[in-house]
Write a protein that holds these residues in place. Structure first.
Motif, PDB file in Angstrom:
ATOM      1  N   THR A   1       9.470  26.381  61.632  1.00 23.19           N
ATOM      2  CA  THR A   1       8.921  26.387  62.861  1.00 23.19           C
ATOM      3  C   THR A   1       8.217  25.229  63.484  1.00 23.19           C
TER       4      THR A   1
ATOM      5  N   LEU B   1      14.943  29.281  67.508  1.00 27.92           N
ATOM      6  CA  LEU B   1      14.223  30.213  66.878  1.00 27.92           C
ATOM      7  C   LEU B   1      14.868  31.741  67.139  1.00 27.92           C
TER       8      LEU B   1
ATOM      9  N   LEU C   1      13.429  35.898  61.363  1.00 34.03           N
ATOM     10  CA  LEU C   1      13.737  34.596  60.518  1.00 34.03           C
ATOM     11  C   LEU C   1      14.231  35.052  58.981  1.00 34.03           C
TER      12      LEU C   1
ATOM     13  N   GLY D   1      10.235  29.695  56.728  1.00 33.06           N
ATOM     14  CA  GLY D   1      10.115  30.013  58.429  1.00 33.06           C
ATOM     15  C   GLY D   1       9.032  29.322  59.062  1.00 33.06           C
TER      16      GLY D   1
ATOM     17  N   GLU E   1      16.959  34.293  65.008  1.00 29.46           N
ATOM     18  CA  GLU E   1      16.614  35.558  65.067  1.00 29.46           C
ATOM     19  C   GLU E   1      17.537  36.861  65.094  1.00 29.46           C
TER      20      GLU E   1
END
Length: 358
Positions: free
Chosen positions: A277, A292, A303, A273, A296
């Motif tokens: 990111t 993102l 995540l 994650g 989610e």
């Protein structure tokens, strides 16, 4: 719009994340970077290292109920392909390395893999079940071009008439097509080719050192034309990155000869994650937050997703839309097609390396 601007050329991860098993951490400070710049020194040579390891066994029992395999084996740990989303990154921490750049640049090599496999297949207690190569990392990654451990293992499977599965996204598999054809004559081989996009721009940033999409489609066609059954993994599907390509990808791989498709919705467990990111804000800053948030939304607001039965397919509206599109693709392009069940009946009489008369 995609902006393929990365700090480290030809790599997926753009950092070495902290190994959770270590008390101490390594940090690249700005003042050090500034010093190197002024002195004209190279901070990071970005070279791949191949490190030999010496396991006692090579075949692993898979206990997870939703991965579609009972046994796997990996000749390599770490993978130079550099796929940014790869679930196997976390396993590199068990070896004392980072799940980030170390995963792509420190490749652990098991040179004894063919001998260990042969020892396993000759066990009196072993009853043939399909063993999948690349359950963790790609068996046809760049290291295989010189080391040929995958090829040697395929020769062992052929010698002992044992069923084997392959998962790969590298066209190097065509080098071994004669061995694969020999296995296919006795229904002992199934190949899973991973295709995540039809766009080279997307492929290049998601999977920087993998075969091009054109080459992967050629792999599907050549294997299929030679009687080797191929399933294509549309995996992972990532909202707002490749999820809109489900139907075009399914059509393309069906026309190339694939017998079926599989899919997963991306999940970013553990350190992945953080790596993903960091990567997406550097490569797709204009859509990073959106992607993102949508990931989610497929995993209960996080995540990280580990629930069996849910983790691969996700939940919520976006996940449902993706899963429905895949089902529509199967109905539209794979009607009356299916992968064969592999033959487990020949191995028992070949445990000494040749067919027994009685």
């Amino acid at each position: 719009m995609i902006h393929p601007k990365s700090n480290i050329k030809g790599r997926g991860a753009q950092q070495n994340t902290h190994n959770k098993f270590f008390e101490l951490s390594h940090e690249m400070r700005e003042d050090f970077l500034e010093f190197c710049h002024k002195e004209g020194e190279t901070v990071d040579k970005n070279k791949t290292q191949y490190l030999n390891v010496f396991p006692k066994t090579i075949v692993n029992k898979v206990t997870s109920p939703d991965v579609g395999m009972a046994y796997s084996m990996n000749m390599y740990q770490g993978c130079e392909h550099g796929c940014i989303y790869c679930y196997a990154r976390n396993s590199h921490e068990f070896w004392g390395y980072s799940a980030g750049l170390d995963f792509e640049r420190k490749i652990l090599v098991k040179k004894a893999a063919p001998k260990l496999l042969e020892t396993h297949l000759k066990k009196k207690s072993w009853n043939a079940q399909t063993i999948v190569m690349s359950g963790n990392t790609d068996c046809y990654q760049p290291a295989e071009q010189q080391l040929e451990l995958t090829r040697q293992c395929l020769e062992v499977f052929l010698k002992y008439k044992h069923p084997v599965g392959i998962i790969t996204k590298n066209a190097l598999i065509l080098r071994d097509i004669e061995i694969l054809k020999a296995l296919a004559k006795d229904n002992l081989i199934a190949v899973n080719v991973s295709i995540t996009s039809l766009s080279e721009d997307t492929r290049r940033i998601l999977e920087p050192r993998t075969a091009t999409i054109k080459k992967r489609l050629r792999v599907v066609k050549e294997l299929s034309d030679n009687g080797i059954p191929v399933n294509v993994m549309l995996a992972p599907l990532i909202p707002s990155i490749n999820s809109h390509e489900i139907l075009p990808m399914a059509k393309a791989v069906s026309e190339a000869g694939a017998l079926s498709i599989g899919h997963t919705i991306v999940r970013l467990n553990g350190t992945i994650g953080e790596i993903f990111t960091d990567w997406i804000y550097k490569t797709m800053p204009d859509r990073a937050a959106k992607v993102l948030n949508q990931i989610e939304s497929c995993h209960g607001g996080t995540l990280n997703e580990s629930r069996y039965g849910v983790r691969m397919r996700g939940e919520g509206k976006i996940a449902q839309q993706i899963n429905d599109l895949v089902q529509l693709a199967r109905l539209k392009y794979f009607k009356n097609k299916s992968m064969p069940k592999l033959n487990t009946n020949l191995h028992e009489v070949c445990k000494d390396g040749q067919m027994k008369l009685f």
